[in-house]
Design a protein around this motif. Structure first.
Motif, mmCIF file in Angstrom:
data_model
loop_
_atom_site.group_PDB
_atom_site.id
_atom_site.type_symbol
_atom_site.label_atom_id
_atom_site.label_comp_id
_atom_site.label_asym_id
_atom_site.label_seq_id
_atom_site.Cartn_x
_atom_site.Cartn_y
_atom_site.Cartn_z
ATOM 1 N N LEU A 155 48.689 -55.893 -55.393
ATOM 2 C CA LEU A 155 47.967 -56.419 -56.545
ATOM 3 C C LEU A 155 48.840 -57.377 -57.333
ATOM 4 O O LEU A 155 49.910 -56.999 -57.823
ATOM 5 C CB LEU A 155 47.513 -55.263 -57.447
ATOM 6 N N LEU A 156 48.383 -58.604 -57.454
ATOM 7 C CA LEU A 156 49.081 -59.605 -58.254
ATOM 8 C C LEU A 156 48.378 -59.686 -59.605
ATOM 9 O O LEU A 156 47.246 -60.164 -59.697
ATOM 10 C CB LEU A 156 49.057 -60.960 -57.548
ATOM 11 N N LEU A 157 49.041 -59.184 -60.640
ATOM 12 C CA LEU A 157 48.436 -59.117 -61.964
ATOM 13 C C LEU A 157 49.029 -60.199 -62.870
ATOM 14 O O LEU A 157 50.238 -60.404 -62.907
ATOM 15 C CB LEU A 157 48.659 -57.734 -62.585
ATOM 16 N N ARG A 158 48.149 -60.847 -63.599
ATOM 17 C CA ARG A 158 48.535 -61.971 -64.453
ATOM 18 C C ARG A 158 49.319 -61.506 -65.673
ATOM 19 O O ARG A 158 48.913 -60.562 -66.368
ATOM 20 C CB ARG A 158 47.289 -62.733 -64.892
ATOM 21 N N GLY A 159 50.428 -62.166 -65.959
ATOM 22 C CA GLY A 159 51.176 -61.901 -67.182
ATOM 23 C C GLY A 159 52.359 -60.990 -66.990
ATOM 24 O O GLY A 159 52.896 -60.848 -65.891
ATOM 25 N N GLU A 160 52.750 -60.333 -68.081
ATOM 26 C CA GLU A 160 53.936 -59.497 -68.078
ATOM 27 C C GLU A 160 53.551 -58.023 -68.057
ATOM 28 O O GLU A 160 52.485 -57.637 -68.530
ATOM 29 C CB GLU A 160 54.798 -59.767 -69.330
#
Length: 414
Positions: A155-160
């Motif tokens: 899973l590539l999740l946006r942000g920090e």
């Protein structure tokens, strides 16, 4: 506090697309029956339907808003022929309770995965790569569903990474392999997903899109694997890329299956006009509802509240999904069967108070609390409250038959 309802309507590139599609003569039921002959993740497409009666508590200064209304839930409403009466004692709307499908994988996420999960299994996939925001319900649903089936999710999740894991972010981290990516990289989603998929696959693995798998299994059938699948060694990885929000043509089939279920005579039927209301993240489910309505020749009008993109972005997404759907299913079902599918199936509206995606305005959590206490239905301030607002507005129109699809998203509250 939520102000008086103001939804601005935007039509697709073909405002009369729905009317034109309904006039087409392709064999609707036969076509739908053919494309739905496949394996499903959900054993049955059934869902509960509630009816919400709206009553006014007395108008205050500042116009009509949710604070001035009361809601009463009828969990066993009269449907079928009993809906045809034109006169209603009080305004109301219906809620399709897809939020009850599963404690974590529910709503439109469950519907889109309904077709995708068997596709992954029948293709001998080993890994799945997808993406979403930090609190993506889609990413969490993919992670949990893959783990249940022995697949690895990336899973590539946006942000920090947040200091404290909560809601869907926590579920994603428990079930999947999470990597946080900068917003600049996330802006090029397709390139980002493909690059990471090849990284996961390594030197001897293969990378596929869902469109690749759908084309392969449509040719070879769902009872046996295709030749290039069999050619893979047990050590090889087969990595499948799933777009953000499952924005893939194959995912639309689960939504079409729901439309077919709801159009049964003892439920909403095929003849009476309905206004179908949905909140839109990627817009995939709204397009699926539109495709399902047209393919079955239903006089249903699909309206989606835009939450995460511009009108131009949603119209382009609709055009892209319809085009991909046609590519996937024209070859084996004929061009005539899809002749009525053109952009303009969905009416896109702005929320009463447009805001940056994920922002919550003052009083909206309290509105969710009010709805929960009066009806027992949990909505969230980011997604489903927007659909509830519009359903409430349209449900007060004379003789209107309004149906809200509850898309889940309840963990947003946590």
């Amino acid at each position: 506090m939520v102000s008086s309802f103001t939804f601005r309507l935007h039509y697709g590139s073909s405002p009369n697309g729905l009317k034109e599609a309904l006039k087409s003569n392709f064999p609707k039921e036969e076509f739908v029956s053919n494309i739905l002959k496949r394996k499903w993740a959900l054993r049955i497409p059934d869902t509960k339907i509630n009816q919400i009666t709206i009553s006014k508590d007395g108008l205050q200064q500042g116009g009509e808003n949710l604070w001035n209304l009361s809601f009463l839930n009828n969990p066993q409403p009269s449907l079928g022929d009993h809906m045809t009466g034109k006169n209603r004692q009080e305004p109301s709307f219906y809620v399709v309770r897809d939020d009850l499908l599963h404690p974590l994988v529910n709503g439109n996420k469950a519907r889109k995965l309904d077709a995708l999960l068997p596709l992954l299994e029948d293709s001998s996939a080993t890994d799945v790569v997808t993406c979403g925001g930090c609190q993506s319900a889609h990413a969490a649903a993919v992670a949990m569903s893959c783990a249940e089936r022995g697949l690895k999710s990336h899973l590539l999740l946006r942000g920090e990474q947040p200091a404290t894991l909560t809601g869907y972010n926590l579920i994603s981290s428990l079930y999947g392999n999470v990597r946080y990516v900068p917003r600049s990289l996330y802006a090029k989603r397709a390139e980002m997903l493909l690059k990471h998929a090849h990284l996961v696959a390594g030197n001897d693995g293969l990378v596929f899109s869902l469109a690749d798998l759908e084309a392969s299994l449509s040719s070879n059938g769902f009872s046996e694997h295709s030749s290039h699948v069999d050619a893979l060694t047990k050590r090889s990885k087969k990595v499948v890329v799933v777009n953000e929000g499952a924005g893939d043509a194959a995912a639309l089939l689960g939504v079409v299956r729901l439309v077919e279920y709801l159009s049964q005579d003892h439920l909403f039927g095929k003849d009476q006009p309905l206004k179908i209301i949905i909140d839109a993240g990627t817009g995939t489910t709204a397009v699926g509802l539109g495709i399902g309505a047209v393919c079955l020749g239903l006089p249903w009008e699909v309206t989606a509240v835009m939450l995460a993109d511009t009108i131009d972005g949603y119209q382009k997404k609709e055009e892209s999904l319809i085009s991909e759907f046609r590519r996937c299913f024209t070859l084996h079902h004929g061009e005539q069967a899809l002749s009525g599918l053109e952009p303009g199936l969905v009416q896109w509206v702005e929320r009463s108070f447009p805001r940056k995606f994920g922002n919550i305005l003052k009083g909206e959590v309290e509105i969710c609390q009010k709805i929960a206490q009066e009806t027992g239905i949990l909505v969230d301030p980011v997604y489903t409250l927007a659909a509830w607002e519009l359903a409430t507005q349209l449900g007060q129109e004379e003789n209107a038959k309004v149906v809200m699809l509850h898309t889940g998203g309840t963990l947003v509250n946590f």
